[in-house]
Scaffold this motif. Structure first.
Motif, PDB file in Angstrom:
ATOM      1  N   UNK A 176     -17.522 -45.899  19.772  1.00  0.00           N
ATOM      2  CA  UNK A 176     -17.865 -45.473  21.135  1.00  0.00           C
ATOM      3  C   UNK A 176     -18.466 -46.603  21.955  1.00  0.00           C
ATOM      4  N   UNK A 177     -18.186 -46.568  23.248  1.00  0.00           N
ATOM      5  CA  UNK A 177     -18.820 -47.502  24.175  1.00  0.00           C
ATOM      6  C   UNK A 177     -19.489 -46.703  25.296  1.00  0.00           C
ATOM      7  N   UNK A 178     -20.136 -47.397  26.201  1.00  0.00           N
ATOM      8  CA  UNK A 178     -20.887 -46.721  27.260  1.00  0.00           C
ATOM      9  C   UNK A 178     -19.963 -45.916  28.162  1.00  0.00           C
ATOM     10  N   UNK A 179     -18.767 -46.399  28.366  1.00  0.00           N
ATOM     11  CA  UNK A 179     -17.811 -45.677  29.196  1.00  0.00           C
ATOM     12  C   UNK A 179     -17.463 -44.326  28.581  1.00  0.00           C
ATOM     13  N   UNK A 180     -17.310 -44.273  27.264  1.00  0.00           N
ATOM     14  CA  UNK A 180     -17.039 -43.005  26.592  1.00  0.00           C
ATOM     15  C   UNK A 180     -18.193 -42.024  26.801  1.00  0.00           C
ATOM     16  N   UNK A 181     -19.413 -42.507  26.657  1.00  0.00           N
ATOM     17  CA  UNK A 181     -20.586 -41.651  26.847  1.00  0.00           C
ATOM     18  C   UNK A 181     -20.638 -41.124  28.279  1.00  0.00           C
TER      19      UNK A 181
END
Length: 296
Positions: free
Chosen positions: A276-281
């Motif tokens: 996961x990356x920040x965009x996914x969150x």
């Protein structure tokens, strides 16, 4: 050094509730406020900057009650709004000299020294005699930071500063903001995930006027560990997968459609687990907010 926002709400005359019981505590360093256009970011920034009132709640900066002592806050505030006007036929040096005078730097010698320092800091000294209407978008943003730094502010607000900048100008701006954030509170309001993941140690995600989550970007990313999956699909299959899974994002990579889904369990069906990356969150929070709104 601390900015505290408690129970802040704002509804405009047209009925749009721009802020809904916002609570934030922001300390020294770069703080990212991430949200879509229309999420309430600019309303919050203008309210902190004493440019508009809230319906309820409070804002304090150190010992300053912002609503009761707006002039005290303005003395220690640097503000770069999303759109700011300049005198197009004036050059950068002239306008900064004028703004420094307005900020109370009375001595001409002190003003000249300050302006030279700011022009060097923002890498504009070599173009200081050029008219501002000849500046590129990135140069105008760096000029905006220069004017925001007049008076050695303790709190700096930058609203959507990198929108429209090319990659080189964006990196130059990142470096400038990182340096400024070492000794002050800098609030970076943006809809660009990369801005926050690159610059900020602390952040909040806001959607439809509500704070959805706060914390360190890495902590927010890690909450999705083992819960996001991706798959390459045909373009005409997006709707089918959206009906079967919680599709939080879709994008093209090397000409192929890729979707990312959220799932508490292994979905099978050819999906592979994704780091996961920040965009996914970010997308997952917005997806859940939209889903909750549809159920209400």
């Amino acid at each position: 050094m601390k900015l505290t926002i408690k129970n802040l709400s704002k509804t405009y005359e047209n009925g749009v509730q721009a802020l809904k019981n916002v609570n934030l505590e922001i300390g020294k360093g770069m703080y990212g406020l991430l949200g879509q256009n229309g999420a309430g970011k600019s309303t919050l920034m203008r309210t902190i900057a004493t440019l508009q009132d809230a319906d309820s709640g409070s804002i304090t900066f150190n010992s300053i009650n912002v609503f009761k002592q707006p002039n005290e806050l303005r003395k220690v505030l640097g503000y770069l709004p999303q759109e700011f006007g300049v005198y197009p036929t004036v050059n950068a040096e002239e306008l900064l000299m004028h703004l420094a005078d307005m900020k109370g730097v009375v001595s001409k010698g002190e003003r000249k020294e300050l302006v030279q320092y700011l022009l060097n800091k923002t890498n504009l000294y070599d173009v200081r005699k050029k008219r501002l209407n000849s500046y590129s978008g990135g140069m105008k943003q760096r000029f905006g930071i220069a004017q925001a730094l007049i008076g050695n502010p303790e709190l700096i607000i930058v609203d959507e500063p990198t929108a429209g900048l090319d990659p080189m100008e964006r990196n130059r701006f990142y470096n400038l903001l990182s340096e400024i954030g070492e000794n002050t509170i800098v609030i970076l309001s943006t809809h660009i995930v990369e801005d926050v993941s690159t610059l900020c140690n602390q952040m909040a995600i806001i959607g439809e006027g509500e704070v959805l989550i706060t914390g360190k970007p890495t902590e927010i990313e890690n909450q999705l560990q083992g819960k996001v999956f991706e798959k390459e699909i045909a373009k005409n299959e997006v709707e089918k997968y959206s009906q079967q899974f919680n599709v939080i994002s879709q994008n093209f990579h090397l000409g192929k459609m890729h979707i990312t889904i959220f799932s508490e369990t292994e979905p099978g069906n050819g999906f592979t687990v994704k780091t996961p990356n920040l965009e996914d969150s970010y997308f997952n929070l917005l997806f859940n907010q939209k889903k909750t709104a549809e159920l209400c």
